[in-house]
Design a protein around this motif. Sequence first.
Motif, PDB file in Angstrom:
ATOM      1  N   CYS A 106       1.817  -5.981 -67.485  1.00  0.00           N
ATOM      2  CA  CYS A 106       1.868  -4.871 -67.238  1.00  0.00           C
ATOM      3  C   CYS A 106       0.897  -4.208 -68.297  1.00  0.00           C
ATOM      4  O   CYS A 106       1.067  -2.899 -69.425  1.00  0.00           O
ATOM      5  N   SER A 107      -0.297  -4.896 -68.753  1.00  0.00           N
ATOM      6  CA  SER A 107      -1.237  -4.944 -69.296  1.00  0.00           C
ATOM      7  C   SER A 107      -2.666  -4.368 -68.801  1.00  0.00           C
ATOM      8  O   SER A 107      -3.082  -3.379 -69.142  1.00  0.00           O
ATOM      9  N   GLY A 108      -2.692  -4.165 -67.609  1.00  0.00           N
ATOM     10  CA  GLY A 108      -3.069  -3.971 -66.876  1.00  0.00           C
ATOM     11  C   GLY A 108      -4.872  -4.958 -66.376  1.00  0.00           C
ATOM     12  O   GLY A 108      -5.887  -5.703 -65.595  1.00  0.00           O
ATOM     13  N   LEU A 109      -4.576  -6.115 -67.330  1.00  0.00           N
ATOM     14  CA  LEU A 109      -5.389  -7.230 -67.598  1.00  0.00           C
ATOM     15  C   LEU A 109      -5.901  -8.110 -66.552  1.00  0.00           C
ATOM     16  O   LEU A 109      -6.920  -8.127 -65.756  1.00  0.00           O
ATOM     17  N   ALA A 110      -4.496  -7.843 -65.804  1.00  0.00           N
ATOM     18  CA  ALA A 110      -4.068  -9.209 -64.472  1.00  0.00           C
ATOM     19  C   ALA A 110      -4.891  -8.825 -63.586  1.00  0.00           C
ATOM     20  O   ALA A 110      -5.514  -9.426 -62.512  1.00  0.00           O
ATOM     21  N   ALA A 111      -5.156  -7.276 -63.667  1.00  0.00           N
ATOM     22  CA  ALA A 111      -5.691  -6.793 -62.223  1.00  0.00           C
ATOM     23  C   ALA A 111      -6.643  -5.845 -62.652  1.00  0.00           C
ATOM     24  O   ALA A 111      -7.341  -5.339 -61.263  1.00  0.00           O
ATOM     25  N   TYR A 112      -7.147  -6.809 -62.925  1.00  0.00           N
ATOM     26  CA  TYR A 112      -8.573  -5.974 -63.539  1.00  0.00           C
ATOM     27  C   TYR A 112      -9.934  -6.163 -62.060  1.00  0.00           C
ATOM     28  O   TYR A 112     -10.543  -7.100 -61.431  1.00  0.00           O
ATOM     29  N   ASP A 133     -14.630  -4.402 -52.222  1.00  0.00           N
ATOM     30  CA  ASP A 133     -15.072  -5.205 -53.208  1.00  0.00           C
ATOM     31  C   ASP A 133     -14.247  -5.066 -54.587  1.00  0.00           C
ATOM     32  O   ASP A 133     -13.589  -3.828 -54.756  1.00  0.00           O
ATOM     33  N   MET A 134     -14.622  -5.520 -55.602  1.00  0.00           N
ATOM     34  CA  MET A 134     -13.900  -4.877 -56.644  1.00  0.00           C
ATOM     35  C   MET A 134     -14.150  -4.050 -57.142  1.00  0.00           C
ATOM     36  O   MET A 134     -15.467  -3.325 -57.564  1.00  0.00           O
ATOM     37  N   ASP A 135     -13.537  -3.087 -58.359  1.00  0.00           N
ATOM     38  CA  ASP A 135     -13.571  -1.888 -58.434  1.00  0.00           C
ATOM     39  C   ASP A 135     -14.153  -1.730 -59.697  1.00  0.00           C
ATOM     40  O   ASP A 135     -14.164  -3.210 -60.295  1.00  0.00           O
ATOM     41  N   ASN A 136     -15.091  -0.571 -60.428  1.00  0.00           N
ATOM     42  CA  ASN A 136     -15.064  -1.618 -61.665  1.00  0.00           C
ATOM     43  C   ASN A 136     -13.941  -1.099 -62.626  1.00  0.00           C
ATOM     44  O   ASN A 136     -12.800  -0.572 -62.374  1.00  0.00           O
ATOM     45  N   PHE A 137     -14.034  -1.542 -63.827  1.00  0.00           N
ATOM     46  CA  PHE A 137     -12.434  -1.519 -64.931  1.00  0.00           C
ATOM     47  C   PHE A 137     -13.694  -1.179 -66.269  1.00  0.00           C
ATOM     48  O   PHE A 137     -14.372  -1.948 -66.891  1.00  0.00           O
ATOM     49  N   VAL A 138     -12.136  -0.666 -66.739  1.00  0.00           N
ATOM     50  CA  VAL A 138     -12.523  -0.553 -68.232  1.00  0.00           C
ATOM     51  C   VAL A 138     -11.734  -1.170 -69.131  1.00  0.00           C
ATOM     52  O   VAL A 138     -10.742  -0.778 -69.012  1.00  0.00           O
ATOM     53  N   HIS A 139     -12.022  -2.096 -70.257  1.00  0.00           N
ATOM     54  CA  HIS A 139     -11.255  -2.773 -71.199  1.00  0.00           C
ATOM     55  C   HIS A 139     -11.268  -2.208 -72.260  1.00  0.00           C
ATOM     56  O   HIS A 139     -11.939  -1.760 -73.375  1.00  0.00           O
ATOM     57  N   ALA A 195     -11.347 -10.362 -55.622  1.00  0.00           N
ATOM     58  CA  ALA A 195     -11.434  -9.980 -57.166  1.00  0.00           C
ATOM     59  C   ALA A 195     -10.803 -12.072 -57.028  1.00  0.00           C
ATOM     60  O   ALA A 195      -9.227 -12.042 -57.420  1.00  0.00           O
ATOM     61  N   ASP A 196     -11.760 -12.688 -57.472  1.00  0.00           N
ATOM     62  CA  ASP A 196     -11.110 -13.923 -57.398  1.00  0.00           C
ATOM     63  C   ASP A 196      -9.813 -13.783 -58.433  1.00  0.00           C
ATOM     64  O   ASP A 196      -9.314 -15.033 -58.518  1.00  0.00           O
ATOM     65  N   LEU A 197     -10.816 -13.488 -59.873  1.00  0.00           N
ATOM     66  CA  LEU A 197      -9.544 -14.096 -61.188  1.00  0.00           C
ATOM     67  C   LEU A 197      -8.967 -13.453 -61.016  1.00  0.00           C
ATOM     68  O   LEU A 197      -7.779 -14.490 -61.398  1.00  0.00           O
ATOM     69  N   SER A 198      -8.737 -12.349 -60.610  1.00  0.00           N
ATOM     70  CA  SER A 198      -7.132 -11.102 -60.989  1.00  0.00           C
ATOM     71  C   SER A 198      -5.942 -11.918 -59.343  1.00  0.00           C
ATOM     72  O   SER A 198      -5.333 -11.743 -60.081  1.00  0.00           O
ATOM     73  N   ASP A 199      -6.726 -12.156 -59.380  1.00  0.00           N
ATOM     74  CA  ASP A 199      -5.674 -12.487 -57.705  1.00  0.00           C
ATOM     75  C   ASP A 199      -5.242 -14.052 -58.654  1.00  0.00           C
ATOM     76  O   ASP A 199      -4.244 -14.374 -58.266  1.00  0.00           O
ATOM     77  N   ALA A 200      -5.551 -15.075 -59.276  1.00  0.00           N
ATOM     78  CA  ALA A 200      -5.210 -16.957 -59.891  1.00  0.00           C
ATOM     79  C   ALA A 200      -4.744 -15.692 -60.525  1.00  0.00           C
ATOM     80  O   ALA A 200      -3.691 -16.355 -61.102  1.00  0.00           O
ATOM     81  N   MET A 201      -4.886 -15.387 -61.458  1.00  0.00           N
ATOM     82  CA  MET A 201      -4.532 -14.549 -62.611  1.00  0.00           C
ATOM     83  C   MET A 201      -2.911 -14.511 -62.836  1.00  0.00           C
ATOM     84  O   MET A 201      -1.939 -14.648 -62.986  1.00  0.00           O
ATOM     85  N   GLU A 202      -2.971 -13.242 -61.228  1.00  0.00           N
ATOM     86  CA  GLU A 202      -1.499 -12.904 -60.808  1.00  0.00           C
ATOM     87  C   GLU A 202      -0.471 -13.882 -60.245  1.00  0.00           C
ATOM     88  O   GLU A 202       0.538 -13.549 -60.103  1.00  0.00           O
ATOM     89  N   GLU A 203      -1.152 -14.493 -59.638  1.00  0.00           N
ATOM     90  CA  GLU A 203      -0.135 -15.624 -58.976  1.00  0.00           C
ATOM     91  C   GLU A 203       0.072 -16.458 -59.711  1.00  0.00           C
ATOM     92  O   GLU A 203       1.208 -17.412 -59.905  1.00  0.00           O
ATOM     93  N   GLN A 221      -9.027  -4.969 -59.352  1.00  0.00           N
ATOM     94  CA  GLN A 221      -8.281  -5.255 -58.017  1.00  0.00           C
ATOM     95  C   GLN A 221      -8.130  -2.637 -58.701  1.00  0.00           C
ATOM     96  O   GLN A 221      -8.063  -2.091 -59.203  1.00  0.00           O
ATOM     97  N   ARG A 222      -7.813  -2.261 -56.395  1.00  0.00           N
ATOM     98  CA  ARG A 222      -8.072  -1.173 -56.318  1.00  0.00           C
ATOM     99  C   ARG A 222      -5.992  -0.240 -57.335  1.00  0.00           C
ATOM    100  O   ARG A 222      -5.558  -1.564 -56.432  1.00  0.00           O
ATOM    101  N   HIS A 223      -6.225   0.264 -57.624  1.00  0.00           N
ATOM    102  CA  HIS A 223      -4.748   0.911 -57.980  1.00  0.00           C
ATOM    103  C   HIS A 223      -3.977   1.010 -55.969  1.00  0.00           C
ATOM    104  O   HIS A 223      -4.746   1.841 -54.864  1.00  0.00           O
ATOM    105  N   THR A 224      -3.313   1.528 -56.264  1.00  0.00           N
ATOM    106  CA  THR A 224      -2.165   0.978 -55.242  1.00  0.00           C
ATOM    107  C   THR A 224      -1.451   1.942 -55.014  1.00  0.00           C
ATOM    108  O   THR A 224      -0.299   1.864 -53.803  1.00  0.00           O
ATOM    109  N   GLY A 225      -0.608   3.174 -56.243  1.00  0.00           N
ATOM    110  CA  GLY A 225      -0.143   3.926 -56.242  1.00  0.00           C
ATOM    111  C   GLY A 225       1.837   3.128 -56.688  1.00  0.00           C
ATOM    112  O   GLY A 225       2.934   4.161 -56.500  1.00  0.00           O
TER     113      GLY A 225
END
Length: 399
Positions: A260-266, A9-15, A218-226, A268-272
Amino acid sequence: MIVAEQGTDMDNFVHDIPTKYYFGKGGIEHLPEALKQYGKTVLLTYGGGSIKRMGLYDTVVKMLTEHDFTIIECSGVEPNPRIETVARGAALCRRHHVDVVLSVGGGSTLDCAKAIACGAYYEGTDFWQMVLDGEECRKALPLVDIITLAATGSEFNSGGVITNLATKQKIGASFTFPQVSIADPTYTFTVPAYQTAAGSADIMSHIMECYFNRVTNADLSDAMEEGILKSVIRNLPIALENPQDYEARANLLWDSSIACSGLAAYGQRHTGWSCHALEHELSAFYDITHGVGLAILTPRWLEYILTKDSTVMPRIAQFARNVWGIEEADDEKAARMGIRALHDFFKAMGIPMTLTEVGIDDLHFEDMARDLDVMRGGLLKAYVPLTHDDVVAIYRMCL
């Protein structure tokens, strides 16, 4: 047994990105108005002289002089900015009652400027402790930047990475957002091919550190990152062939800012950020170019985790198909083809793809893995958890 965190499931996020961002030709015309709202005494930070060779230094000084700003210079910021430079800049801010910090240059200069802006108010004298505290930097001088390299994305985030060669540590921390960033692609025309390629590897790594995660919805995040990855793959060869191709440089610069703004990964879960953690150790011990270290590490890390944890196979296969256009029905074959495509792309762009090529042997691998254990508690909560022995094994794959 170490089990990776599961869940789709998509994680919560704060912009929350407060930076005013001027993109495009002629953006420097906004510099006086950006600075004057904070005061008239400016700390001008820059690196080794590239902004002088391209004429940007003269343009900035002339513009500030014409608008009656007082300029205090802090030059010589290193490619992996040192804690000594942070201390020097903070001292200048205090001595001259600086109102605003102006960073002109690449991401390293901006990272250093962020730490300086915090250091101006830091109550202690141990600036390395300030870096280690990171999140404790709650007060900072206003910061404006003119970015000249597509790489770190520092113009659109609060993070910075500072090096302490005495302790062989390179630490990323949250400092302060720029109030204003000016991103004119023409200022990246003179970036040498090697740095252009290394910077692009950094952009791609910022995306891949987020893309390879356990959230699959997280379809939009995947599409932005790709999309960003494909943009870099498309535009980097053009920029290397014709350094003054505006469209290629513009796309790479915008890719960098978003990556590296975080926008594209909204969502998604932190990966380390395993590869960044591994590379920071390399840079701390050997002071190598950050993007080069990431390019060497990332394909080996992907290969290693694919063998260690087969549950990542569908995600890497998706990367292969959606980013590299690989048409292979079998997930394992597709995943391995995608990893090879990434390696071969970096190599074709002129990046050395072994640690041996950049003068690094296995002498300090155990030390670097031990530092990760101490500084970060290791990578046991990463996308695929990595033990001390795993870290050493990945380094050895890179020789």
